[in-house]
Design a protein around this motif. Structure first.
Motif, PDB file in Angstrom:
ATOM      1  N   UNK A  66      23.898  49.584  39.994  1.00 46.50           N
ATOM      2  CA  UNK A  66      24.258  49.151  38.646  1.00 46.50           C
ATOM      3  C   UNK A  66      25.667  48.567  38.627  1.00 46.50           C
ATOM      4  N   UNK A  67      26.611  49.262  39.259  1.00 46.96           N
ATOM      5  CA  UNK A  67      27.988  48.751  39.318  1.00 46.96           C
ATOM      6  C   UNK A  67      28.048  47.419  40.046  1.00 46.96           C
ATOM      7  N   UNK A  68      27.304  47.302  41.131  1.00 44.68           N
ATOM      8  CA  UNK A  68      27.311  46.062  41.902  1.00 44.68           C
ATOM      9  C   UNK A  68      26.835  44.886  41.062  1.00 44.68           C
ATOM     10  N   UNK A  69      25.745  45.079  40.334  1.00 44.28           N
ATOM     11  CA  UNK A  69      25.218  43.999  39.501  1.00 44.28           C
ATOM     12  C   UNK A  69      26.186  43.644  38.377  1.00 44.28           C
ATOM     13  N   UNK A  70      26.720  44.649  37.696  1.00 41.30           N
ATOM     14  CA  UNK A  70      27.647  44.375  36.594  1.00 41.30           C
ATOM     15  C   UNK A  70      28.916  43.689  37.087  1.00 41.30           C
ATOM     16  N   UNK A  71      29.399  44.105  38.250  1.00 40.74           N
ATOM     17  CA  UNK A  71      30.603  43.482  38.804  1.00 40.74           C
ATOM     18  C   UNK A  71      30.348  42.031  39.177  1.00 40.74           C
ATOM     19  N   UNK A  72      29.224  41.773  39.830  1.00 35.77           N
ATOM     20  CA  UNK A  72      28.900  40.409  40.243  1.00 35.77           C
ATOM     21  C   UNK A  72      28.705  39.498  39.043  1.00 35.77           C
ATOM     22  N   UNK A  73      28.030  39.985  38.022  1.00 42.42           N
ATOM     23  CA  UNK A  73      27.753  39.160  36.839  1.00 42.42           C
ATOM     24  C   UNK A  73      29.008  38.853  36.032  1.00 42.42           C
ATOM     25  N   UNK A  74      29.974  39.772  36.038  1.00 38.61           N
ATOM     26  CA  UNK A  74      31.177  39.584  35.221  1.00 38.61           C
ATOM     27  C   UNK A  74      32.381  39.094  36.010  1.00 38.61           C
ATOM     28  N   UNK A  75      32.354  39.285  37.326  1.00 38.50           N
ATOM     29  CA  UNK A  75      33.528  38.964  38.122  1.00 38.50           C
ATOM     30  C   UNK A  75      34.630  39.996  37.964  1.00 38.50           C
ATOM     31  N   UNK A  76      34.239  41.193  37.488  1.00 38.23           N
ATOM     32  CA  UNK A  76      35.253  42.197  37.190  1.00 38.23           C
ATOM     33  C   UNK A  76      34.760  43.599  37.508  1.00 38.23           C
ATOM     34  N   UNK A  77      35.409  44.241  38.472  1.00 32.73           N
ATOM     35  CA  UNK A  77      35.102  45.638  38.749  1.00 32.73           C
ATOM     36  C   UNK A  77      35.573  46.526  37.602  1.00 32.73           C
ATOM     37  N   UNK A  78      36.605  46.099  36.892  1.00 31.47           N
ATOM     38  CA  UNK A  78      37.135  46.885  35.776  1.00 31.47           C
ATOM     39  C   UNK A  78      36.149  46.883  34.616  1.00 31.47           C
ATOM     40  N   UNK A  79      35.591  45.734  34.278  1.00 35.87           N
ATOM     41  CA  UNK A  79      34.587  45.680  33.209  1.00 35.87           C
ATOM     42  C   UNK A  79      33.386  46.538  33.583  1.00 35.87           C
ATOM     43  N   UNK A  80      32.965  46.470  34.846  1.00 36.74           N
ATOM     44  CA  UNK A  80      31.816  47.254  35.286  1.00 36.74           C
ATOM     45  C   UNK A  80      32.098  48.751  35.169  1.00 36.74           C
ATOM     46  N   UNK A  81      33.255  49.196  35.635  1.00 33.53           N
ATOM     47  CA  UNK A  81      33.592  50.617  35.556  1.00 33.53           C
ATOM     48  C   UNK A  81      33.763  51.068  34.106  1.00 33.53           C
ATOM     49  N   UNK A  82      34.376  50.236  33.280  1.00 33.73           N
ATOM     50  CA  UNK A  82      34.559  50.597  31.879  1.00 33.73           C
ATOM     51  C   UNK A  82      33.210  50.757  31.182  1.00 33.73           C
ATOM     52  N   UNK A  83      32.250  49.908  31.541  1.00 39.80           N
ATOM     53  CA  UNK A  83      30.915  50.007  30.963  1.00 39.80           C
ATOM     54  C   UNK A  83      30.214  51.265  31.451  1.00 39.80           C
ATOM     55  N   UNK A  84      30.269  51.501  32.747  1.00 44.17           N
ATOM     56  CA  UNK A  84      29.603  52.666  33.323  1.00 44.17           C
ATOM     57  C   UNK A  84      30.179  53.975  32.793  1.00 44.17           C
ATOM     58  N   UNK A  85      31.482  54.004  32.567  1.00 48.99           N
ATOM     59  CA  UNK A  85      32.150  55.217  32.098  1.00 48.99           C
ATOM     60  C   UNK A  85      32.181  55.303  30.576  1.00 48.99           C
ATOM     61  N   UNK A  86      31.491  54.379  29.916  1.00 49.90           N
ATOM     62  CA  UNK A  86      31.339  54.372  28.455  1.00 49.90           C
ATOM     63  C   UNK A  86      32.654  54.193  27.715  1.00 49.90           C
TER      64      UNK A  86
END
Length: 270
Positions: free
Chosen positions: A198-218
């Motif tokens: 899930x993190x990998x897909x969100x990071x790739x789609x957004x170009x941001x590991x921070x956006x992905x982590x913020x989403x995953x951590x609610x």
């Protein structure tokens, strides 16, 4: 999925560039398989909750049981199967495809995938700001400054910002903090490969590991996360108008992002 009618096989859930090239050359334009079941439900199974088509369990392309660690996740996957019409269209089943990827692919290469996600922090989208026009710079600041604060306050990562596209090296302490946060979130055991996928897909789609982590951590909801990832595109659309084809591609990417967020938020065993 035993006893499926001829014409259906799990290869439909494998990305086109990963399919058997000989098989693809033999039948490059296969029709979508016909729906062969009446009912799709989520129910308890060994290791969690499975998806059952008329009582038969769904498997991944590699013939692993497609089992979710939580009931809400299994129900969301079952809903994709239940929502199919006369044919089965994998393009409308992003959560099923992501589960297959996690169980058949990511689970076997956790360290490599985790390293790829962490690498994005070195050139994260939210760190590169426009100097002008003022309206774009303001839109970026409004969407991204809270995420910079999240990285600092929640992850312990103080990020360096840059104006324009000139590369700026992030402090090693910040990169280490993000890597630790990623490792802590992914964790171990049942669901770890799902959370990482899930993190990998969100990071790739957004170009941001921070956006992905913020989403995953609610720390941010799905709509706000997607808006933050598309600040520049939205600004351009306000200035020049929207292109129908581009919007269709964006809608497809959002469906993948939403599926990844669902997987991230419901991949903890109940």
């Amino acid at each position: 999925m035993s006893k499926a009618p001829t014409g259906f096989d799990a290869d439909f859930f494998v990305p086109a560039n990963e399919r058997d090239p000989v098989k693809a050359a033999r039948d490059p334009a296969r029709p979508l398989p016909k729906r062969f079941y009446k009912q799709a439900v989520a129910a308890p199974a060994e290791g969690g909750y499975g998806i059952f088509l008329d009582g038969r369990p769904v498997n991944t392309p590699a013939r692993r049981p497609l089992v979710a660690p939580s009931l809400p996740l299994a129900e969301a996957i079952a809903a994709e199967w239940a929502g199919q019409g006369e044919t089965i269209d994998p393009a409308t089943m992003p959560l099923t495809k992501l589960m297959n990827t996690a169980l058949d692919g990511v689970a076997a290469q956790m360290h490599e995938v985790e390293a790829e996600v962490a690498k994005y922090a070195g050139s994260d989208l939210i760190c590169y700001r426009a100097g002008e026009p003022e309206s774009l710079a303001a839109a970026q600041a409004a969407a991204w400054d809270p995420l910079v604060a999240f990285a600092r306050d929640r992850l312990g990562a103080r990020l360096a910002l840059a104006e324009g596209v000139m590369f700026v090296a992030q402090p090693q302490a910040a990169l280490d903090a993000i890597a630790r946060a990623l490792r802590d979130y992914v964790g171990e055991g049942a669901g770890a490969s799902l959370r990482l996928a899930a993190l990998s897909v969100m990071t790739t789609l957004t170009g941001s590991a921070i956006i992905a982590l913020a989403t995953a951590l609610r720390a941010i909801d799905v709509d706000a996360a997607w808006a933050a990832a598309n600040v520049d595109e939205d600004w351009q659309m306000r200035a020049w108008g929207a292109d129908a084809e581009a919007m269709a591609r964006r809608a497809a990417r959002f469906a993948e992002f939403e599926a990844a967020a669902t997987l991230a938020r419901h991949s903890t065993p109940q």
